[in-house]
Motif scaffolding. Structure first.
Motif, short mmCIF file in Angstrom:
data_model
loop_
_atom_site.label_atom_id
_atom_site.label_comp_id
_atom_site.label_asym_id
_atom_site.label_seq_id
_atom_site.Cartn_x
_atom_site.Cartn_y
_atom_site.Cartn_z
N ILE A 120 0.58 -5.78 1.83
CA ILE A 120 -0.84 -6.14 1.93
C ILE A 120 -1.18 -7.40 1.14
CG2 ILE A 120 -1.54 -3.76 2.37
CD1 ILE A 120 -2.56 -3.75 -0.61
N ASP A 138 0.87 -1.17 0.00
CA ASP A 138 0.00 0.00 0.00
C ASP A 138 0.91 1.23 0.00
OD1 ASP A 138 -1.44 2.28 0.94
OD2 ASP A 138 -2.88 1.00 1.97
N TYR A 151 -8.04 -2.02 -5.71
CA TYR A 151 -6.66 -2.45 -5.49
C TYR A 151 -6.30 -3.60 -6.42
CZ TYR A 151 -6.70 0.61 -1.48
OH TYR A 151 -6.78 1.72 -0.68
N TYR A 161 -8.48 -4.81 1.64
CA TYR A 161 -8.22 -4.30 0.29
C TYR A 161 -9.05 -4.99 -0.78
CZ TYR A 161 -4.45 -1.92 2.60
OH TYR A 161 -3.74 -1.11 3.45
#
Length: 177
Positions: free
Chosen positions: A76, A69, A107, A102
């Motif tokens: 992540i 991130d 993402y 996420y």
């Protein structure tokens, strides 16, 4: 030009960089969530002894990344390029997981976009294999434009071979001007 399997890729939200042995603690902290793996053919990958195999194979693959991130600089998740075949002009993107925080599209979309843009410098087709019962991942890959190309079998870790849906995204054609 040979395929660079582990470039550093940066987007607005994410950075992908090559996986290193020093990433174990942070990546296992993400992977230890059983809900990440509940629809995956290797649904016990949240267990340390199972994830150790995954992590070792990721390092050995030469194409694995950690997903970071960019705002928090936290790891992540992970993904990888695999099975580059210059004769077929294809590569696979897979072994992808993200922390649940996420999930939901933007993402994953950016991660796959970064990887696809890189891959299409070298190949015409990108392949994705998604567990037959992993409906969540199938829907996610369909959202980014992948089309189904049948069912294939793949083994995961020490588990028996499992059925996977094969998806393909083909390099967009540019029209001559």
């Amino acid at each position: 030009m040979s395929f660079d399997l582990q470039p550093n890729l940066k987007g607005e939200l994410l950075e992908l960089r090559p996986l290193t042995p020093g990433d174990w603690d942070h990546l296992f902290a993400v992977a230890s969530d059983p809900l990440i793996w509940e629809q995956h053919p290797e649904s016990d990958r949240y267990k340390e002894e199972v994830f150790k195999v995954f992590f070792r194979e990721a390092l050995q693959s030469g194409g694995a990344f950690v997903v970071i991130d960019r705002m928090t600089q936290e790891i992540i998740g992970s993904t990888r390029f695999y099975g580059y075949d210059p004769e077929k002009s294809e590569i696979e993107i897979g072994w992808t997981f993200l922390a649940r925080k996420y999930w939901g599209g933007k993402y994953n979309r950016e991660m796959k976009s970064l990887m696809l843009n890189h891959a299409f410098k070298f190949v015409e087709n990108v392949v994705f294999l998604v567990g037959e019962k992993n409906i969540r991942s199938q829907k996610a890959i369909e959202k980014i434009g992948a089309t189904r190309h049948g069912i294939v079998t793949r083994a995961y870790g020490s588990h028996p071979p499992a059925l996977n849906v094969k998806y393909v995204i083909t390099k967009p054609r540019t029209e001559p001007t």
